[in-house]
Write a protein that holds these residues in place. Structure first.
Motif, mmCIF file in Angstrom:
data_model
loop_
_atom_site.group_PDB
_atom_site.id
_atom_site.type_symbol
_atom_site.label_atom_id
_atom_site.label_comp_id
_atom_site.label_asym_id
_atom_site.label_seq_id
_atom_site.Cartn_x
_atom_site.Cartn_y
_atom_site.Cartn_z
ATOM 1 N N GLU A 158 -22.280 6.118 -19.960
ATOM 2 C CA GLU A 158 -23.044 6.829 -18.671
ATOM 3 C C GLU A 158 -23.892 6.122 -18.090
ATOM 4 O O GLU A 158 -24.392 5.968 -16.968
ATOM 5 C CB GLU A 158 -23.502 8.174 -19.207
ATOM 6 N N MET A 159 -24.693 5.185 -18.848
ATOM 7 C CA MET A 159 -25.922 4.511 -18.343
ATOM 8 C C MET A 159 -25.462 3.576 -17.669
ATOM 9 O O MET A 159 -25.966 2.933 -16.799
ATOM 10 C CB MET A 159 -26.650 3.825 -19.791
ATOM 11 N N THR A 160 -24.354 2.583 -18.203
ATOM 12 C CA THR A 160 -23.824 1.687 -17.564
ATOM 13 C C THR A 160 -23.349 1.855 -16.167
ATOM 14 O O THR A 160 -23.398 1.233 -15.228
ATOM 15 C CB THR A 160 -22.438 1.242 -18.176
ATOM 16 N N VAL A 161 -22.804 3.251 -15.946
ATOM 17 C CA VAL A 161 -22.344 3.850 -14.586
ATOM 18 C C VAL A 161 -23.536 3.810 -13.776
ATOM 19 O O VAL A 161 -23.472 3.214 -12.631
ATOM 20 C CB VAL A 161 -21.806 5.183 -14.900
ATOM 21 N N LYS A 162 -24.794 4.172 -14.201
ATOM 22 C CA LYS A 162 -25.916 4.564 -13.512
ATOM 23 C C LYS A 162 -26.384 3.186 -12.955
ATOM 24 O O LYS A 162 -26.717 2.927 -11.822
ATOM 25 C CB LYS A 162 -26.857 5.368 -14.194
ATOM 26 N N LEU A 163 -26.425 2.115 -13.889
ATOM 27 C CA LEU A 163 -26.709 0.977 -13.626
ATOM 28 C C LEU A 163 -25.719 0.195 -12.536
ATOM 29 O O LEU A 163 -26.377 -0.507 -11.594
ATOM 30 C CB LEU A 163 -26.872 0.300 -15.012
ATOM 31 N N TRP A 164 -24.673 0.262 -13.014
ATOM 32 C CA TRP A 164 -23.603 0.091 -11.926
ATOM 33 C C TRP A 164 -23.823 0.292 -10.573
ATOM 34 O O TRP A 164 -23.852 -0.510 -9.592
ATOM 35 C CB TRP A 164 -22.107 0.282 -12.355
ATOM 36 N N LEU A 165 -24.261 1.423 -10.318
ATOM 37 C CA LEU A 165 -24.388 2.285 -9.104
ATOM 38 C C LEU A 165 -25.622 1.806 -8.365
ATOM 39 O O LEU A 165 -25.698 1.769 -7.277
ATOM 40 C CB LEU A 165 -24.331 3.975 -9.138
ATOM 41 N N VAL A 166 -26.638 1.625 -9.114
ATOM 42 C CA VAL A 166 -27.873 1.093 -8.610
ATOM 43 C C VAL A 166 -27.594 -0.055 -8.044
ATOM 44 O O VAL A 166 -28.361 -0.759 -7.204
ATOM 45 C CB VAL A 166 -29.080 1.085 -10.030
ATOM 46 N N MET A 167 -26.905 -1.164 -8.717
ATOM 47 C CA MET A 167 -26.736 -2.436 -8.459
ATOM 48 C C MET A 167 -25.812 -2.453 -7.223
ATOM 49 O O MET A 167 -26.359 -3.299 -6.111
ATOM 50 C CB MET A 167 -25.966 -3.366 -9.483
ATOM 51 N N LEU A 168 -24.869 -1.713 -6.911
ATOM 52 C CA LEU A 168 -24.102 -1.646 -5.860
ATOM 53 C C LEU A 168 -25.144 -1.191 -4.612
ATOM 54 O O LEU A 168 -24.918 -1.731 -3.646
ATOM 55 C CB LEU A 168 -22.986 -0.687 -5.744
ATOM 56 N N SER A 169 -25.854 -0.221 -5.025
ATOM 57 C CA SER A 169 -26.659 0.395 -3.802
ATOM 58 C C SER A 169 -27.630 -0.763 -3.354
ATOM 59 O O SER A 169 -28.056 -0.935 -2.151
ATOM 60 C CB SER A 169 -27.515 1.538 -4.563
#
Length: 207
Positions: A158-169
């Motif tokens: 779940e934390m990796t998902v959030k980090l992934w989305l922050v990086m894409l953003s």
DNA sequence: TGCCAGGCCCTCTTTAGGGCCTT
């Protein structure tokens, strides 16, 4: 065929660092994203048929007693093989999780069609000023809310998902990149760290 | 808490060594 717009972010807890040395998976957690939205989750403990060390019990909070009651690795990995069928995959330090995924699926004579991308390699490029690139540090660095329950498979996913989305953003906002396909991050991760900002600027101009 | 391995990445490099990440 591999889906273009979905990705599965996964994380293994294991008995140690190397499947080549006899280490086994003890938990798998995964989150399925479709166009940046969570659409499914997977979490299961699995019995590796061997006792885990006290270090792993302390590190993960997963005890030998918990694993005695869990389904065998083969059974869980069959279900997980279905979950990731046709999906591209993301993990934090993907080379680690890929080794265990390959080893556990090989044991049950299964394979998968997706390819991996690594959030650690991406973060080393995008957040070059971070104190370090451990998952917990990056979550704090990017101000993602966290309860700090690391070293369990679903929580880390779940934390990796959030980090992934922050990086894409960040890539979208800072470089005006509208569409960021999975293959874009794979190319980013192969670009030398030193020249990655110039590379991104070129991608922005040509997109 | 660390070690085990393997890939990435830097540098006092490339005929190499060591730190960072993952459990």
């Amino acid at each position: 065929m591999v889906m273009a717009n979905t990705v599965v972010v996964l994380d293994f807890e294991t008995t140690g660092l190397s499947p080549d040395e006899g280490d086994r998976a003890i938990e798998i957690g995964a989150v399925k994203l479709a166009r940046g939205v969570v659409v499914d989750r997977f979490q299961a403990l699995m019995n590796p048929g061997q006792r885990v060390s006290s270090f792993i019990e302390d590190y993960t909070g997963i005890s030998n007693a918990m694993l005695e009651d869990a389904a065998p690795c083969a059974e869980v990995m069959h279900r997980f093989g279905d979950f990731i069928e046709g999906e591209n995959l993301v993990a934090h330090n993907a080379s680690f999780d890929k080794r265990f995924l390959d080893a556990e699926l090989t044991r049950i004579s299964r394979s998968y069609s997706g390819s991996f991308s690594c959030s650690l390699l991406a973060a080393r490029r995008i957040f070059q000023q971070a104190p370090n690139h451990q998952l917990g540090t990056l979550v704090k660095y990017t101000r993602i809310p966290s309860t700090g329950d690391y070293h369990r498979a679903l929580y880390d996913s779940e934390m990796t998902v959030k980090l992934w989305l922050v990086m894409l953003s960040k890539l979208r906002d800072q470089y005006g990149l509208s569409a960021i396909p999975f293959t874009f991050i794979q190319k980013l991760n192969k670009t030398p760290k030193k020249s990655v900002f110039q590379w991104l600027a070129r991608q922005a101009k040509t997109s």
